[in-house]
Design a protein around this motif. Structure first.
Motif, PDB file in Angstrom:
ATOM      1  N   MET A   1      26.752  37.903  57.989  1.00 49.83           N
ATOM      2  CA  MET A   1      26.703  38.516  56.662  1.00 49.83           C
ATOM      3  C   MET A   1      27.572  39.770  56.633  1.00 49.83           C
ATOM      4  O   MET A   1      27.570  40.552  57.592  1.00 49.83           O
ATOM      5  N   SER A   2      28.306  39.984  55.552  1.00 51.44           N
ATOM      6  CA  SER A   2      29.212  41.118  55.415  1.00 51.44           C
ATOM      7  C   SER A   2      28.568  42.235  54.609  1.00 51.44           C
ATOM      8  O   SER A   2      27.654  41.998  53.817  1.00 51.44           O
ATOM      9  N   ALA A   3      29.068  43.454  54.808  1.00 50.99           N
ATOM     10  CA  ALA A   3      28.582  44.580  54.018  1.00 50.99           C
ATOM     11  C   ALA A   3      29.010  44.434  52.564  1.00 50.99           C
ATOM     12  O   ALA A   3      28.256  44.753  51.642  1.00 50.99           O
ATOM     13  N   VAL A   4      30.238  43.959  52.357  1.00 53.36           N
ATOM     14  CA  VAL A   4      30.747  43.673  51.008  1.00 53.36           C
ATOM     15  C   VAL A   4      31.360  42.284  51.032  1.00 53.36           C
ATOM     16  O   VAL A   4      32.187  41.977  51.884  1.00 53.36           O
ATOM     17  N   SER A   5      30.933  41.453  50.101  1.00 56.99           N
ATOM     18  CA  SER A   5      31.454  40.087  50.017  1.00 56.99           C
ATOM     19  C   SER A   5      31.839  39.786  48.572  1.00 56.99           C
ATOM     20  O   SER A   5      31.017  39.900  47.662  1.00 56.99           O
ATOM     21  N   ILE A   6      33.113  39.429  48.368  1.00 55.64           N
ATOM     22  CA  ILE A   6      33.629  39.095  47.034  1.00 55.64           C
ATOM     23  C   ILE A   6      34.060  37.643  47.054  1.00 55.64           C
ATOM     24  O   ILE A   6      34.846  37.227  47.904  1.00 55.64           O
ATOM     25  N   ASN A   7      33.553  36.877  46.107  1.00 54.44           N
ATOM     26  CA  ASN A   7      33.810  35.438  46.085  1.00 54.44           C
ATOM     27  C   ASN A   7      34.329  34.988  44.733  1.00 54.44           C
ATOM     28  O   ASN A   7      33.673  35.201  43.703  1.00 54.44           O
ATOM     29  N   ASN A   8      35.543  34.413  44.751  1.00 53.62           N
ATOM     30  CA  ASN A   8      36.116  33.763  43.576  1.00 53.62           C
ATOM     31  C   ASN A   8      36.105  34.676  42.350  1.00 53.62           C
ATOM     32  O   ASN A   8      35.804  34.249  41.230  1.00 53.62           O
ATOM     33  N   LEU A   9      36.477  35.939  42.539  1.00 52.54           N
ATOM     34  CA  LEU A   9      36.357  36.940  41.485  1.00 52.54           C
ATOM     35  C   LEU A   9      37.541  36.913  40.523  1.00 52.54           C
ATOM     36  O   LEU A   9      38.697  36.839  40.937  1.00 52.54           O
ATOM     37  N   ALA A  10      37.221  36.968  39.232  1.00 54.87           N
ATOM     38  CA  ALA A  10      38.241  37.116  38.191  1.00 54.87           C
ATOM     39  C   ALA A  10      37.858  38.297  37.305  1.00 54.87           C
ATOM     40  O   ALA A  10      36.729  38.382  36.827  1.00 54.87           O
ATOM     41  N   ILE A  11      38.806  39.221  37.128  1.00 53.00           N
ATOM     42  CA  ILE A  11      38.578  40.396  36.291  1.00 53.00           C
ATOM     43  C   ILE A  11      39.690  40.503  35.264  1.00 53.00           C
ATOM     44  O   ILE A  11      40.877  40.396  35.589  1.00 53.00           O
ATOM     45  N   THR A  12      39.294  40.712  34.029  1.00 57.33           N
ATOM     46  CA  THR A  12      40.241  40.916  32.940  1.00 57.33           C
ATOM     47  C   THR A  12      40.061  42.324  32.391  1.00 57.33           C
ATOM     48  O   THR A  12      38.939  42.775  32.158  1.00 57.33           O
ATOM     49  N   PHE A  13      41.188  43.004  32.187  1.00 56.91           N
ATOM     50  CA  PHE A  13      41.142  44.351  31.634  1.00 56.91           C
ATOM     51  C   PHE A  13      42.167  44.452  30.514  1.00 56.91           C
ATOM     52  O   PHE A  13      43.351  44.190  30.708  1.00 56.91           O
ATOM     53  N   ASP A  14      41.692  44.814  29.320  1.00 54.14           N
ATOM     54  CA  ASP A  14      42.574  44.940  28.153  1.00 54.14           C
ATOM     55  C   ASP A  14      43.398  43.663  27.943  1.00 54.14           C
ATOM     56  O   ASP A  14      44.615  43.693  27.750  1.00 54.14           O
ATOM     57  N   LYS A  15      42.708  42.522  27.988  1.00 52.79           N
ATOM     58  CA  LYS A  15      43.268  41.190  27.760  1.00 52.79           C
ATOM     59  C   LYS A  15      44.243  40.731  28.843  1.00 52.79           C
ATOM     60  O   LYS A  15      44.890  39.707  28.711  1.00 52.79           O
ATOM     61  N   VAL A  17      44.689  39.575  32.835  1.00 56.40           N
ATOM     62  CA  VAL A  17      43.968  39.122  34.022  1.00 56.40           C
ATOM     63  C   VAL A  17      44.494  39.891  35.223  1.00 56.40           C
ATOM     64  O   VAL A  17      45.632  39.700  35.658  1.00 56.40           O
ATOM     65  N   LEU A  18      43.654  40.787  35.772  1.00 58.20           N
ATOM     66  CA  LEU A  18      44.057  41.565  36.939  1.00 58.20           C
ATOM     67  C   LEU A  18      43.865  40.781  38.226  1.00 58.20           C
ATOM     68  O   LEU A  18      44.693  40.857  39.139  1.00 58.20           O
ATOM     69  N   PHE A  19      42.761  40.044  38.308  1.00 57.61           N
ATOM     70  CA  PHE A  19      42.441  39.270  39.500  1.00 57.61           C
ATOM     71  C   PHE A  19      41.945  37.888  39.094  1.00 57.61           C
ATOM     72  O   PHE A  19      41.277  37.738  38.071  1.00 57.61           O
ATOM     73  N   LYS A  20      42.265  36.923  39.918  1.00 60.44           N
ATOM     74  CA  LYS A  20      41.827  35.559  39.664  1.00 60.44           C
ATOM     75  C   LYS A  20      41.560  34.889  41.009  1.00 60.44           C
ATOM     76  O   LYS A  20      42.435  34.853  41.874  1.00 60.44           O
ATOM     77  N   GLU A  21      40.330  34.417  41.178  1.00 56.96           N
ATOM     78  CA  GLU A  21      39.918  33.745  42.422  1.00 56.96           C
ATOM     79  C   GLU A  21      40.149  34.645  43.635  1.00 56.96           C
ATOM     80  O   GLU A  21      40.675  34.223  44.665  1.00 56.96           O
ATOM     81  N   LEU A  22      39.748  35.907  43.512  1.00 62.35           N
ATOM     82  CA  LEU A  22      39.913  36.881  44.590  1.00 62.35           C
ATOM     83  C   LEU A  22      38.735  36.782  45.561  1.00 62.35           C
ATOM     84  O   LEU A  22      37.574  36.727  45.146  1.00 62.35           O
ATOM     85  N   ASN A  23      39.048  36.773  46.857  1.00 69.42           N
ATOM     86  CA  ASN A  23      38.023  36.708  47.899  1.00 69.42           C
ATOM     87  C   ASN A  23      38.278  37.807  48.922  1.00 69.42           C
ATOM     88  O   ASN A  23      39.417  38.028  49.347  1.00 69.42           O
ATOM     89  N   ILE A  57      34.382  41.368  34.335  1.00 70.58           N
ATOM     90  CA  ILE A  57      34.230  40.266  35.293  1.00 70.58           C
ATOM     91  C   ILE A  57      34.023  38.958  34.539  1.00 70.58           C
ATOM     92  O   ILE A  57      33.069  38.796  33.780  1.00 70.58           O
ATOM     93  N   GLN A  58      34.942  38.023  34.738  1.00 71.37           N
ATOM     94  CA  GLN A  58      34.908  36.748  34.042  1.00 71.37           C
ATOM     95  C   GLN A  58      34.272  35.647  34.879  1.00 71.37           C
ATOM     96  O   GLN A  58      33.693  34.702  34.342  1.00 71.37           O
ATOM     97  N   GLN A  59      34.396  35.755  36.188  1.00 62.55           N
ATOM     98  CA  GLN A  59      33.803  34.749  37.066  1.00 62.55           C
ATOM     99  C   GLN A  59      33.658  35.328  38.460  1.00 62.55           C
ATOM    100  O   GLN A  59      34.195  36.388  38.773  1.00 62.55           O
ATOM    101  N   GLY A  60      32.907  34.628  39.310  1.00 61.63           N
ATOM    102  CA  GLY A  60      32.726  35.049  40.680  1.00 61.63           C
ATOM    103  C   GLY A  60      31.585  36.037  40.830  1.00 61.63           C
ATOM    104  O   GLY A  60      30.877  36.360  39.876  1.00 61.63           O
ATOM    105  N   ASN A  61      31.408  36.512  42.046  1.00 61.99           N
ATOM    106  CA  ASN A  61      30.328  37.454  42.302  1.00 61.99           C
ATOM    107  C   ASN A  61      30.705  38.430  43.404  1.00 61.99           C
ATOM    108  O   ASN A  61      31.588  38.165  44.230  1.00 61.99           O
ATOM    109  N   PRO A 210      48.267  37.864  37.932  1.00 67.45           N
ATOM    110  CA  PRO A 210      47.135  38.455  38.665  1.00 67.45           C
ATOM    111  C   PRO A 210      47.531  38.888  40.068  1.00 67.45           C
ATOM    112  O   PRO A 210      48.386  38.286  40.707  1.00 67.45           O
ATOM    113  N   ALA A 211      46.876  39.952  40.535  1.00 65.25           N
ATOM    114  CA  ALA A 211      47.154  40.462  41.873  1.00 65.25           C
ATOM    115  C   ALA A 211      46.646  39.493  42.934  1.00 65.25           C
ATOM    116  O   ALA A 211      45.645  38.802  42.733  1.00 65.25           O
ATOM    117  N   ILE A 212      47.348  39.462  44.050  1.00 64.32           N
ATOM    118  CA  ILE A 212      47.010  38.578  45.162  1.00 64.32           C
ATOM    119  C   ILE A 212      46.718  39.432  46.388  1.00 64.32           C
ATOM    120  O   ILE A 212      47.416  40.412  46.670  1.00 64.32           O
TER     121      ILE A 212
END
Length: 251
Positions: A1-15, A17-23, A57-61, A210-212
């Motif tokens: 288990m990780s201290a911080v875990s990001i899975n399949n994250l998508a974030i939109t800011f001011d229309k 898409v900054l991130f898409k499927e970020l892990n 946050i549009q998707q992921g956790n 989106p950023a990679i």
């Protein structure tokens, strides 16, 4: 288990898409640096991890294990409070100040080299001294995960080096996610480095894709590191090339 875990994250800011499927996975007790140019979305990602950017946050956790504290570029000291009360800010606001919390605040201010300045008002402190107080306040929270948003970028070179070393020493047992645009800082402090990059869409130069997130770069040896080793100088140049080379149209 990780201290911080990001899975399949998508974030939109001011229309946009900054991130898409970020892990991203941050191991317990690691210092992880997210290195990227201005505007790529580093601070937005950090705010999302802290739970301050939920609407975008549009998707992921995002899962975090433990209490979170934040150390920002701006020290955000309250000028009408004493240095001690700034360190005890949570206790001050919740009316839970005690003799014990005062003693702990004094001990932490001593640890960051501020004992001789306790009687000063905040406006009398230099930028480096104010950031030392902010570091003591972060330590006062006794958090497990420290989110650092370019906390040294506004400091002069010598003060920056001193605060980097001090932070690495006092937060050695914490999980730290450091946002920076400085390859040298990432190399000096981190156990792992990720590069956050974006490039312009070739069909529409006004729209950034989106950023990679790069694959992790693992660093050897104890931090903070002295950059006299040839391999570290080469890594610094490599990081600069990666930051610039894939985004030349943004220059």
């Amino acid at each position: 288990m990780s201290a911080v875990s990001i899975n399949n994250l998508a974030i939109t800011f001011d229309k946009q898409v900054l991130f898409k499927e970020l892990n991203l996975s941050v191991p317990f007790g690691y210092w992880v640096a997210l290195l990227g140019r201005s505007g790529v979305g580093k601070s937005t990602l950090l705010r999302a991890i802290a739970g301050l950017e939920k609407n975008g946050i549009q998707q992921g956790n995002i899962n975090t294990q433990g209490k979170i504290a934040w150390l920002a570029q701006q020290d955000s000291l309250y000028p009408w409070l004493s240095i001690l009360d700034n360190v005890q800010l949570k206790e001050y606001l919740t009316h839970r100040k005690t003799k014990e919390t005062k003693q702990r605040a004094e001990s932490l201010l001593n640890a960051v080299g501020m004992t001789a300045h306790l009687d000063k008002a905040c406006y009398q402190l230099s930028g480096g001294q104010r950031q030392r107080v902010a570091l003591a306040r972060t330590l006062m929270q006794d958090a497990d995960i420290i989110l650092m948003d370019e906390p040294f970028s506004a400091l002069d070179a010598v003060t920056k080096l001193q605060l980097q070393n001090l932070s690495r020493q006092l937060l050695a047992d914490k999980t730290v996610l450091l946002i920076t645009h400085d390859p040298q800082e990432a190399i000096r402090l981190a156990d792992q480095i990720y590069i956050l990059q974006t490039h312009l869409d070739t069909k529409d130069i006004s729209f950034s894709q989106p950023a990679i997130l790069s694959e992790p770069i693992h660093l050897q040896g104890n931090a903070p590191r002295d950059l006299h080793q040839a391999t570290l100088w080469q890594l610094q140049q490599q990081l600069f090339n990666q930051l610039i080379g894939k985004d030349e149209n943004a220059l």
